[in-house]
Enzyme design. Structure first.
Site, PDB file in Angstrom:
ATOM      1  CD  GLU A  88      65.951  -1.500   3.391  1.00 15.01           C
ATOM      2  OE1 GLU A  88      66.537  -0.471   3.019  1.00 15.01           O
ATOM      3  OE2 GLU A  88      64.835  -1.837   2.969  1.00 15.01           O
TER       4      GLU A  88
ATOM      5  CG  HIS B 166      60.958  -5.555  -2.150  1.00 12.89           C
ATOM      6  ND1 HIS B 166      59.681  -5.112  -2.411  1.00 12.89           N
ATOM      7  CD2 HIS B 166      61.317  -4.990  -0.977  1.00 12.89           C
ATOM      8  CE1 HIS B 166      59.278  -4.305  -1.430  1.00 12.89           C
ATOM      9  NE2 HIS B 166      60.240  -4.232  -0.546  1.00 12.89           N
TER      10      HIS B 166
ATOM     11  CD  GLU C  91      59.668  -4.028   3.061  1.00 18.02           C
ATOM     12  OE1 GLU C  91      60.046  -3.538   1.969  1.00 18.02           O
ATOM     13  OE2 GLU C  91      60.099  -3.607   4.145  1.00 18.02           O
TER      14      GLU C  91
ATOM     15  CG  ASP D 148      57.222  -5.887  -4.424  1.00 18.82           C
ATOM     16  OD1 ASP D 148      57.038  -4.678  -4.122  1.00 18.82           O
ATOM     17  OD2 ASP D 148      58.334  -6.448  -4.373  1.00 18.82           O
TER      18      ASP D 148
HETATM   19  O1  G3I Z   1      54.097  11.890   1.108  1.00 13.10           O
HETATM   20  C1  G3I Z   1      55.013  12.685   0.331  1.00 13.10           C
HETATM   21  C2  G3I Z   1      54.248  13.761  -0.422  1.00 13.10           C
HETATM   22  O2  G3I Z   1      53.658  14.664   0.518  1.00 13.10           O
HETATM   23  C3  G3I Z   1      55.204  14.505  -1.350  1.00 13.10           C
HETATM   24  O3  G3I Z   1      54.477  15.457  -2.117  1.00 13.10           O
HETATM   25  C4  G3I Z   1      55.896  13.506  -2.280  1.00 13.10           C
HETATM   26  C5  G3I Z   1      56.880  14.140  -3.215  1.00 13.10           C
HETATM   27  O4  G3I Z   1      57.991  14.572  -2.453  1.00 13.10           O
HETATM   28  O5  G3I Z   1      56.615  12.534  -1.468  1.00 13.10           O
HETATM   29  C6  G3I Z   1      55.736  11.786  -0.651  1.00 13.10           C
HETATM   30  O6  G3I Z   1      56.487  10.884   0.109  1.00 13.10           O
HETATM   31  C7  G3I Z   1      56.981   9.779  -0.650  1.00 13.10           C
HETATM   32  C8  G3I Z   1      56.460   8.489   0.015  1.00 13.10           C
HETATM   33  O7  G3I Z   1      57.022   7.338  -0.611  1.00 13.10           O
HETATM   34  C9  G3I Z   1      54.938   8.393  -0.071  1.00 13.10           C
HETATM   35  O8  G3I Z   1      54.550   8.297  -1.411  1.00 13.10           O
HETATM   36  C10 G3I Z   1      58.497   9.802  -0.552  1.00 13.10           C
HETATM   37  O9  G3I Z   1      58.968  10.911  -1.293  1.00 13.10           O
HETATM   38  C11 G3I Z   1      59.063   8.514  -1.148  1.00 13.10           C
HETATM   39  O10 G3I Z   1      60.475   8.467  -0.929  1.00 13.10           O
HETATM   40  C12 G3I Z   1      58.445   7.321  -0.456  1.00 13.10           C
HETATM   41  O11 G3I Z   1      58.944   6.140  -1.070  1.00 13.10           O
HETATM   42  C13 G3I Z   1      58.821   4.986  -0.241  1.00 13.10           C
HETATM   43  C14 G3I Z   1      60.208   4.365  -0.105  1.00 13.10           C
HETATM   44  O12 G3I Z   1      60.117   3.163   0.705  1.00 13.10           O
HETATM   45  C15 G3I Z   1      61.162   5.321   0.551  1.00 13.10           C
HETATM   46  O13 G3I Z   1      62.428   4.772   0.546  1.00 13.10           O
HETATM   47  C16 G3I Z   1      57.891   3.985  -0.914  1.00 13.10           C
HETATM   48  O14 G3I Z   1      56.566   4.507  -0.951  1.00 13.10           O
HETATM   49  C17 G3I Z   1      57.888   2.664  -0.128  1.00 13.10           C
HETATM   50  O15 G3I Z   1      57.164   1.666  -0.832  1.00 13.10           O
HETATM   51  C18 G3I Z   1      59.322   2.169   0.054  1.00 13.10           C
HETATM   52  O16 G3I Z   1      59.262   1.031   0.884  1.00 13.10           O
HETATM   53  C19 G3I Z   1      60.540   0.459   1.208  1.00 13.10           C
HETATM   54  C20 G3I Z   1      60.447  -0.073   2.619  1.00 13.10           C
HETATM   55  O17 G3I Z   1      60.097   0.976   3.492  1.00 13.10           O
HETATM   56  C21 G3I Z   1      61.753  -0.736   3.029  1.00 13.10           C
HETATM   57  N1  G3I Z   1      62.096  -1.817   2.089  1.00 13.10           N
HETATM   58  C22 G3I Z   1      62.185  -1.358   0.702  1.00 13.10           C
HETATM   59  C23 G3I Z   1      60.864  -0.726   0.276  1.00 13.10           C
HETATM   60  C24 G3I Z   1      60.929  -0.284  -1.179  1.00 13.10           C
HETATM   61  O18 G3I Z   1      61.895   0.710  -1.334  1.00 13.10           O
END
Ligand code: G3I
Length: 327
Positions: A133, A210, A239, A241
């Protein structure tokens, strides 16, 4: 196709990689999740575990526990691995404050990260999203911390560093909102063309797909794939969905899931038509999807399996398309 053929079997017969984004925790605790993953997919990517933030919980500390869990599970089940991602503007380590660093220090930081992460998995992963990105939605270069410190050349450096330690790994640029021909995918095309002209070792472009607020036109997706392949690059759907805004939602689940299946089928067909052999869905079950936690106004059942671990019409649509496709 035999009735008891799983999606993975049909994909294997087609030499097609059908993958899912996975989390480490359910690989340790959720038997149904693991059964779906090993039976239905021949390709795995880590949804978060291989990102900079999760890999680097403290300054000077790399923690590969979750990343190893995902990579090792995949390899134990003869699944290829797609690693995501080395350089991104999101999910940098919480302790990392870019403004504390000079451009030279940022370059050293990123080089160490790329060499360490890509080097560790050099013989275990097939593909890395080296840069994720880097282009903004308006087609300009995203002014992220790496760009502000090093200019566009940060992409060249990241790809070269990855190639230094993992020369047999396919190195990709990956982005969202650029699945069809539009101002953003035009800018990405121009970017990767400049990188190729500079001799940067880039092998492919990941179209995230997406399909949330609007859906790209199928012909436009085909045209977009063709132009990247005409540059000599591979293309993967990375990715996938499919969700709907209220105004696009047929209203009842059965109708929505049929509409969703139609789009999954169309994209699978365009992949086969255009020589794309990899399609990854961004999660295993609807209950694993990132979407409900990020978008209140989108339907939250975007994947191939429902929250009860049962296959949806989208699953059947992909499997039947892969099984019955004739060029
Ligand atoms: O693992 C921690 C946990 O320990 C903590 O308690 C909790 C609350 O703070 O956060 C958890 O981490 C989260 C992680 O997902 C795992 O669930 C992060 O805060 C959260 O920001 C993260 O979100 C991910 C997101 O990217 C971040 O930008 C999504 O799961 C993931 O599906 C999403 O994937 C992205 C791709 O990498 C790039 N393309 C877009 C796609 C969707 O945004």
């Amino acid at each position: 196709m035999a009735d008891d053929d799983r999606l993975r079997d049909v994909a294997d017969d087609r030499d097609f990689q059908i993958g899912a984004a996975v989390a480490a925790q359910p690989l340790r605790t959720d038997a149904a999740y693991k059964k779906l993953l090993r039976n239905e997919f021949n390709y795995v990517t880590a949804e978060n575990a291989l990102k900079m933030g999760p890999l680097r919980p403290e300054e000077g500390v790399y923690d590969f526990t979750d990343a190893d869990a995902v990579v090792n599970y995949a390899r134990e089940h003869d699944q290829a691995v797609r690693a995501h991602t080395l350089a991104w503007h999101n999910q940098t380590p919480e302790w990392f404050q870019e403004w504390d660093h000079t451009p030279g220090q940022l370059e050293n930081f990123l080089r160490d990260h790329v060499h360490t992460a890509a080097g560790r998995y050099r013989s275990k992963v097939d593909t890395w999203d080296v840069v994720n990105e880097a282009v903004a939605d308006d087609g300009t270069m995203r002014e992220n911390l790496w760009y502000e410190a090093l200019g566009e050349e940060y992409l060249d450096k990241a790809f070269r560093w990855a190639n230094e330690v993992a020369p047999d790994t396919d190195l990709y640029y990956n982005d969202y909102g650029a699945d069809g021909v539009n101002v953003k995918s035009d800018a990405i095309y121009d970017l990767v063309e400049r990188m190729l002209d500079r001799g940067v070792p880039i092998d492919g472009v990941g179209l995230q797909m997406h399909a949330l607020h609007e859906k790209p036109g199928i012909d436009s997706v085909a045209e977009n794939i063709r132009r990247f392949k005409d540059l000599g690059l591979d293309v993967e759907i990375t990715e996938f969905d499919v969700a709907y805004l209220p105004e696009d939602d047929p209203g009842d689940q059965e109708a929505r899931w049929e509409k969703q299946a139609d789009f999954y089928r169309d994209i699978t067909e365009v992949c086969l038509d255009e020589g794309v052999d990899t399609m990854i869905v961004w999660g295993v079950r609807d209950s694993d999807s990132w979407i409900p936690g990020w978008f209140e106004n989108l339907t939250g059942d975007p994947l191939l399996f429902d929250s009860g671990n049962d296959p949806k019409p989208a699953y059947d649509a992909i499997k039947e398309t892969l099984a019955n496709y004739e060029a």
